[in-house]
Design a protein around this motif. Structure first.
Motif, short mmCIF file in Angstrom:
data_model
loop_
_atom_site.label_atom_id
_atom_site.label_comp_id
_atom_site.label_asym_id
_atom_site.label_seq_id
_atom_site.Cartn_x
_atom_site.Cartn_y
_atom_site.Cartn_z
N ALA A 188 86.31 12.53 2.76
CA ALA A 188 86.93 13.42 3.76
C ALA A 188 85.96 13.76 4.88
N TRP A 189 84.66 13.85 4.58
CA TRP A 189 83.67 14.14 5.61
C TRP A 189 83.36 12.92 6.45
N LEU A 190 83.33 11.74 5.83
CA LEU A 190 82.95 10.53 6.55
C LEU A 190 84.11 9.93 7.33
N LEU A 191 85.35 10.23 6.97
CA LEU A 191 86.49 9.62 7.64
C LEU A 191 86.54 9.92 9.13
N PRO A 192 86.39 11.18 9.59
CA PRO A 192 86.38 11.41 11.04
C PRO A 192 85.22 10.72 11.75
N LEU A 193 84.06 10.69 11.10
CA LEU A 193 82.91 10.02 11.71
C LEU A 193 83.17 8.53 11.84
N ALA A 194 83.74 7.92 10.81
CA ALA A 194 84.05 6.50 10.88
C ALA A 194 85.10 6.21 11.95
N ALA A 238 84.58 3.80 15.16
CA ALA A 238 85.50 2.69 15.39
C ALA A 238 86.18 2.79 16.75
N THR A 239 86.57 3.99 17.15
CA THR A 239 87.22 4.16 18.45
C THR A 239 86.26 3.88 19.60
N SER A 240 85.00 4.27 19.43
CA SER A 240 84.02 4.05 20.50
C SER A 240 83.74 2.57 20.73
N LEU A 241 84.04 1.74 19.74
CA LEU A 241 83.79 0.30 19.85
C LEU A 241 85.02 -0.48 20.30
N LYS A 242 86.09 0.23 20.65
CA LYS A 242 87.30 -0.43 21.11
C LYS A 242 87.33 -0.51 22.63
N PRO A 243 88.06 -1.47 23.19
CA PRO A 243 88.36 -1.40 24.63
C PRO A 243 89.21 -0.18 24.92
N GLU A 244 89.10 0.36 26.11
CA GLU A 244 89.78 1.61 26.43
C GLU A 244 91.30 1.49 26.26
N GLY A 245 91.86 0.33 26.56
CA GLY A 245 93.30 0.18 26.42
C GLY A 245 93.78 0.21 24.99
N ASP A 246 92.92 -0.15 24.03
CA ASP A 246 93.33 -0.16 22.62
C ASP A 246 93.31 1.22 21.99
N THR A 247 92.70 2.22 22.63
CA THR A 247 92.61 3.55 22.01
C THR A 247 93.93 4.29 22.01
N GLN A 300 82.86 13.61 31.04
CA GLN A 300 84.24 13.40 30.60
C GLN A 300 85.24 14.03 31.56
N SER A 301 84.95 15.24 32.04
CA SER A 301 85.87 15.90 32.95
C SER A 301 85.93 15.19 34.30
N THR A 302 84.86 14.52 34.68
CA THR A 302 84.84 13.81 35.96
C THR A 302 85.72 12.57 35.93
N PHE A 303 85.68 11.84 34.84
CA PHE A 303 86.41 10.57 34.75
C PHE A 303 87.73 10.70 34.01
N GLY A 304 88.14 11.91 33.66
CA GLY A 304 89.40 12.09 32.97
C GLY A 304 89.28 11.81 31.48
N VAL A 305 90.43 11.74 30.81
CA VAL A 305 90.46 11.55 29.37
C VAL A 305 90.37 10.07 29.06
N ARG A 306 89.22 9.66 28.57
CA ARG A 306 89.00 8.29 28.13
C ARG A 306 88.45 8.36 26.72
N TYR A 307 89.31 8.03 25.77
CA TYR A 307 89.00 8.31 24.38
C TYR A 307 87.81 7.50 23.88
N ALA A 308 87.66 6.29 24.31
CA ALA A 308 86.51 5.50 23.85
C ALA A 308 85.21 6.13 24.32
N GLN A 309 85.17 6.60 25.57
CA GLN A 309 83.96 7.24 26.08
C GLN A 309 83.73 8.60 25.42
N ILE A 310 84.82 9.33 25.12
CA ILE A 310 84.66 10.61 24.43
C ILE A 310 84.03 10.40 23.06
N MET A 311 84.54 9.41 22.32
CA MET A 311 83.99 9.14 20.99
C MET A 311 82.56 8.62 21.09
#
Length: 299
Positions: A45-51, A55-64, A255-266
């Motif tokens: 349960a602790w490692l799942l959000p970290l994983a 994983a999201t940070s390693l995706k292309p932005e369109g796949d998030t 993040q606030s400058t470039f908007g919501v980009r989930y890959a960059q946030i992660m």
């Protein structure tokens, strides 16, 4: 020779050790199995959000934002990390966070240790009242003190300075309480023997009490470092210069400058959390020992 007798020696019979003796594995009882399963579930349960963040940070932005969600994107890419690195002064923010966290930790350990030693070893008028006020500070949310603290920093001219971020985080009532609980268990006979030899109060504190308190001081230092590194609200209010921002504040601005980009946030979260994971990995034994020595493990 005919008169000589042959003596044969047999190895002594091996005695079975009890089940709980050192060197043997403990038996797998039903209680141990249940505890192991619970520990594995909590770890997952602790490692799942970290994983998921990694994983999201390693995706292309369109796949998030593609549905249905999947752990693995169309390809593995480090574009999010490179964009976060290029869009801000990441190294400057890392250095600012490291300097502020280290200085805050050192000052907190020293001031809280001296305050706790004064409460446990000296008798002065109003000691109980003053200690009660310190304990009352534990129940006051830090957000309540933001307005007067910010006004004080403005009057002192410490806005947009390192000390404006560090000083308000030094006085921590919870750490004083933890150290008081530990110092109450330190034998007074050691200090009395030093007093007989001619040592003063300061020398006893630095040469006897502090070395005996290394486990709890290490725990206090690690807790303070982690909380200071993660602190966002106060550095966000007291710093406006991008060159003086800490890592959490700088990453939020990006993040606030470039908007919501989930890959960059992660990617930003992974970058900000990696130093803390390294600290915990190297000092987890000190954390456990510190909690055990304070007597707060069951609370």
């Amino acid at each position: 020779m005919s008169g000589s007798a042959t003596v044969t020696t047999r190895p002594a019979p091996r005695t079975e050790r009890p089940a709980d003796a050192g060197g043997r594995r403990p038996r797998w009882t039903r209680g141990r199995i249940v505890l192991l399963v619970v520990a594995l579930l909590l770890t997952a349960a602790w490692l799942l959000p970290l994983a998921w963040a990694v994983a999201t940070s390693l995706k292309p932005e369109g796949d998030t934002t593609r549905t249905p969600l999947s752990w693995i994107g169309s390809r593995v890419t480090f574009d999010a990390y490179s964009k976060v690195w290029e869009s801000g002064d990441l190294m400057i923010w890392l250095m600012n966070s490291a300097y502020i966290s280290v200085m805050t930790t050192l000052l907190t350990v020293v001031t809280c240790a001296m305050a706790a030693y004064g409460f446990t070893r000296t008798d002065f008028r109003g000691r109980r009242l003053l200690y009660g006020l310190v304990l009352a500070g534990i129940m006051v949310p830090p957000q309540v003190l933001i307005a007067p603290l910010f006004r004080e920093m403005v009057q002192l001219g410490l806005v947009d300075t390192y000390w404006g971020v560090i000083l308000p985080q030094v006085a921590v009532p919870a750490m004083v309480f933890i150290l008081v609980k530990f110092f109450e268990g330190v034998p007074r006979e050691l200090e009395e023997a030093a007093f007989v030899d001619g040592a003063g109060r300061w020398r006893v504190f630095w040469t006897i009490v502090i070395p005996l308190s290394r486990p709890v001081l290490a725990a206090v230092a690690i807790f303070t470092f982690i909380s200071t590194w993660n602190n966002f609200l106060w550095p966000f209010l007291v710093t406006t210069d991008p060159g003086g921002m800490t890592l959490p504040v700088g990453l939020v601005n990006v993040q606030s400058t470039f908007g919501v980009r989930y890959a960059q946030i992660m990617a930003s979260l992974v970058i900000a959390g990696t130093p803390l994971l390294i600290v915990f990995a190297f000092f987890q034994r000190q954390i456990v020992q510190g909690i055990a020595h304070t007597g707060l493990a069951g609370q």
